[in-house]
Design an enzyme around this catalytic site. Sequence first.
Site, PDB file in Angstrom:
ATOM      1  N   PHE A   1      38.085  60.522  24.323  1.00 18.04           N
ATOM      2  CA  PHE A   1      38.816  59.665  23.386  1.00 18.04           C
ATOM      3  C   PHE A   1      38.129  59.568  22.023  1.00 18.04           C
ATOM      4  O   PHE A   1      38.244  58.567  21.328  1.00 18.04           O
ATOM      5  CB  PHE A   1      39.049  58.268  23.983  1.00 18.04           C
ATOM      6  CG  PHE A   1      40.076  58.271  25.080  1.00 18.04           C
ATOM      7  CD1 PHE A   1      41.401  58.021  24.822  1.00 18.04           C
ATOM      8  CD2 PHE A   1      39.691  58.560  26.384  1.00 18.04           C
ATOM      9  CE1 PHE A   1      42.338  58.048  25.828  1.00 18.04           C
ATOM     10  CE2 PHE A   1      40.618  58.595  27.404  1.00 18.04           C
ATOM     11  CZ  PHE A   1      41.955  58.335  27.128  1.00 18.04           C
ATOM     12  N   LEU A   2      37.435  60.636  21.659  1.00 25.38           N
ATOM     13  CA  LEU A   2      36.845  60.708  20.327  1.00 25.38           C
ATOM     14  C   LEU A   2      37.435  61.876  19.545  1.00 25.38           C
ATOM     15  O   LEU A   2      36.783  62.461  18.681  1.00 25.38           O
ATOM     16  CB  LEU A   2      35.318  60.861  20.423  1.00 25.38           C
ATOM     17  CG  LEU A   2      34.549  59.617  20.876  1.00 25.38           C
ATOM     18  CD1 LEU A   2      33.056  59.926  20.987  1.00 25.38           C
ATOM     19  CD2 LEU A   2      34.773  58.439  19.924  1.00 25.38           C
TER      20      LEU A   2
ATOM     21  N   CYS B   1      51.507  53.079  26.924  1.00 26.50           N
ATOM     22  CA  CYS B   1      50.473  52.118  27.336  1.00 26.50           C
ATOM     23  C   CYS B   1      49.730  51.474  26.181  1.00 26.50           C
ATOM     24  O   CYS B   1      49.778  50.257  26.000  1.00 26.50           O
ATOM     25  CB  CYS B   1      49.473  52.808  28.266  1.00 26.50           C
ATOM     26  SG  CYS B   1      50.171  53.270  29.869  1.00 26.50           S
TER      27      CYS B   1
ATOM     28  N   ARG C   1      57.537  57.328  23.002  1.00 27.66           N
ATOM     29  CA  ARG C   1      57.334  55.921  22.665  1.00 27.66           C
ATOM     30  C   ARG C   1      56.131  55.743  21.735  1.00 27.66           C
ATOM     31  O   ARG C   1      55.022  56.143  22.052  1.00 27.66           O
ATOM     32  CB  ARG C   1      57.157  55.095  23.939  1.00 27.66           C
ATOM     33  CG  ARG C   1      58.463  54.845  24.674  1.00 27.66           C
ATOM     34  CD  ARG C   1      58.257  54.190  26.020  1.00 27.66           C
ATOM     35  NE  ARG C   1      57.711  55.122  26.997  1.00 27.66           N
ATOM     36  CZ  ARG C   1      57.530  54.832  28.284  1.00 27.66           C
ATOM     37  NH1 ARG C   1      57.839  53.627  28.734  1.00 27.66           N
ATOM     38  NH2 ARG C   1      57.042  55.731  29.110  1.00 27.66           N
TER      39      ARG C   1
ATOM     40  N   GLY D   1      42.976  62.181  15.088  1.00 31.63           N
ATOM     41  CA  GLY D   1      44.399  62.496  15.095  1.00 31.63           C
ATOM     42  C   GLY D   1      45.186  61.546  14.216  1.00 31.63           C
ATOM     43  O   GLY D   1      44.622  60.729  13.474  1.00 31.63           O
TER      44      GLY D   1
ATOM     45  N   PHE E   1      45.939  53.543  36.643  1.00 32.20           N
ATOM     46  CA  PHE E   1      45.201  54.144  35.533  1.00 32.20           C
ATOM     47  C   PHE E   1      45.621  55.603  35.387  1.00 32.20           C
ATOM     48  O   PHE E   1      44.793  56.515  35.411  1.00 32.20           O
ATOM     49  CB  PHE E   1      43.693  54.036  35.765  1.00 32.20           C
ATOM     50  CG  PHE E   1      43.197  52.626  35.904  1.00 32.20           C
ATOM     51  CD1 PHE E   1      42.933  51.851  34.786  1.00 32.20           C
ATOM     52  CD2 PHE E   1      43.009  52.064  37.161  1.00 32.20           C
ATOM     53  CE1 PHE E   1      42.479  50.545  34.907  1.00 32.20           C
ATOM     54  CE2 PHE E   1      42.542  50.760  37.298  1.00 32.20           C
ATOM     55  CZ  PHE E   1      42.283  49.991  36.164  1.00 32.20           C
ATOM     56  N   LEU E   2      46.926  55.816  35.280  1.00 36.74           N
ATOM     57  CA  LEU E   2      47.478  57.168  35.218  1.00 36.74           C
ATOM     58  C   LEU E   2      47.674  57.598  33.772  1.00 36.74           C
ATOM     59  O   LEU E   2      48.345  56.919  33.001  1.00 36.74           O
ATOM     60  CB  LEU E   2      48.820  57.232  35.959  1.00 36.74           C
ATOM     61  CG  LEU E   2      48.828  56.738  37.415  1.00 36.74           C
ATOM     62  CD1 LEU E   2      50.239  56.817  37.987  1.00 36.74           C
ATOM     63  CD2 LEU E   2      47.844  57.539  38.264  1.00 36.74           C
TER      64      LEU E   2
ATOM     65  N   THR F   1      57.275  46.907  31.987  1.00 34.40           N
ATOM     66  CA  THR F   1      56.847  45.666  31.312  1.00 34.40           C
ATOM     67  C   THR F   1      56.716  45.956  29.821  1.00 34.40           C
ATOM     68  O   THR F   1      55.611  45.945  29.269  1.00 34.40           O
ATOM     69  CB  THR F   1      55.517  45.139  31.873  1.00 34.40           C
ATOM     70  OG1 THR F   1      54.530  46.191  31.801  1.00 34.40           O
ATOM     71  CG2 THR F   1      55.667  44.690  33.310  1.00 34.40           C
TER      72      THR F   1
END
Length: 455
Positions: A256-257, A267, A337, A260, A156-157, A86
Site C-alpha cells: 500500500f505504498l 471499502c 465505486r 496513484g 478482509f477480502l 452497508t
Amino acid sequence: MKITMVGSGYVGLVTGACFAEFGFEVINVDVDQAKIKALNQAQIPIYEPGLESLVQQGLNKGRLTFTTNLSQAVQNSQVVMIAVGTPSRQGDGHADLTYVFQAAEQIAASLTPYTVVVTKSTVPVGTSRQVAEIIEKTRPDLKRGVDFDVVSNPEFLREGSAINDFMRPDRVVVGTDSEKARQVLSRLYRPLYLIETPIVFTNIETAELIKYAANGFLAMKIAFINQLSDLCEKVGADVQELAKGIGLDGRIGRKFLNVGPGYGGSCFPKDTLALSKTGHDQKTPLTLVDAIIKSNNDRKDVMAVRILQALSKRGPVEGAQVAILGITFKPNTDDLRDAPSLVIVPALLKAGVKVRVYDPLYYLGSERLGGIDKDWPSVTWAQGPYEAMDQADGVVILTEWNEFRALDIDKIKTSLKTPDPALPLLIDFRNIYKPAEMKGMEYHSLGRGVGTVCG
C-alpha cells in the site's frame, strides 16, 4: 455444519463459495430472483478471478445452493451469516444499516436453537448488539446465550484476490462474549488451522472496530505516499525509491505504498467516512482519518487538472482528444465505486475534451461496468488500447491492468496525433514505466522529481 449466507453480493458470494470448498453445506440467499436463477447456473454477476469455477464446483458437488427463500434456509442452520450491503447513508455519511436490521428481523422469524448469527458485513461499533436486540424483540421466546448468539466476524477480502485472501488469510477475527459461540466459530474455521492461521478472539466491539481501523490505516498509507509524491516532484526525489526505502522497515511494510490517482472501491471510501462519523459521534474526533478523506478527494481533482494542464501546453483544451486506459478503481475487478475515473473523466468532458476509453472488462459486456456507457453518452469506447489512442492528443493510464504493463512504445508514438514540434504525450498515473524508457515522448508520471521527459 450447515451455513446460511444472507446476501449474495461480493462478500456473501465469495464467502459462501469458499466455505463450500471447505466441505460445509452452504445456502446463499438473496432477494433478487434473477440473480439467484443465474447463480444456480454458475453465472456470476461480478468479476472476480477464480470465482466462477469455484461456484461451479460447489454446485456440482451439491454443497452450494442459491435461493430466495430465507426462512427455509435459516431453519436448522448452525451458522447464519449476514453479508448484506452497508453503503454510506445519503446525507450524513454514516453506514446505512437498513439491510442489516431487515435481515436480523427475517432471520429471527425462522431461527431454531441453537444458532450463531454472524455479522459479516462491515458495520459500526454496537451493530452486532443491536442485531441481538432485534432478534430478542422479534422472538421473545429465544434467549441470547441459550438459543442464539450474535458474533462479529469481519471480512478482509481484497477485490481481485478475494479467494486467496479467504483461503490463506493473515488472520481471522471473531468478536464474541459467548464460549458456546466461540466453539462453533472455532469448528467453522478449523480448515485454516492446517496452515496455522491466527484466530483472534476479542469482544464484539473490538472486532467491529478492527475492520474499520485496518481499512483506515491502509487508506492512510495510500494518502501518505501520494502526498509525499508531490513533495518528491518539488525537491527532485523519486517516490518509488522512497517507498522502497521506508517499506523495507519491518515496522512500516512495503504494501500500500504505490503512488496513484487516489483510492476508490467499495471499502476504503465508505469505511473511512463511517469511522470518522463514529469518532465524531463519540466526541472523539479522528482528525487523521478526516485528513485522509479530504486528501484523497482532493487528489482525484488534482489529477484531472494535471491532464488539462498538459493538454493546454499543446494547444486549445476544448476539442482535444484523450485516450483513457482503464476506469475500474483497480485491476482484476469490475468495481467502479468511487474510482478516480468517476471524477477525472467528467472533469475532462466538462472542459470540452473528447474522451475515448478502453477498459479490458468493457467488452465482456458493458453491464460488467454498471452500464457506465449510458452515464457517459459522449464517451467513445475502444476495443483495444491502440484503437483508443488512434489520433488522440494524449493517452492517460488510470488503472494498472496487466495488458498496459508492456505497451509498444513505438506503436504509441505512431498512434497518437503529434503536431510538430510537440512529442507524443503519455500520462502515467500508475508509474508503470520508467522515465529512461520514454525517449522521444512527453512522459508524465508521479513523484519522480522531473514529471516530464522530453528527448
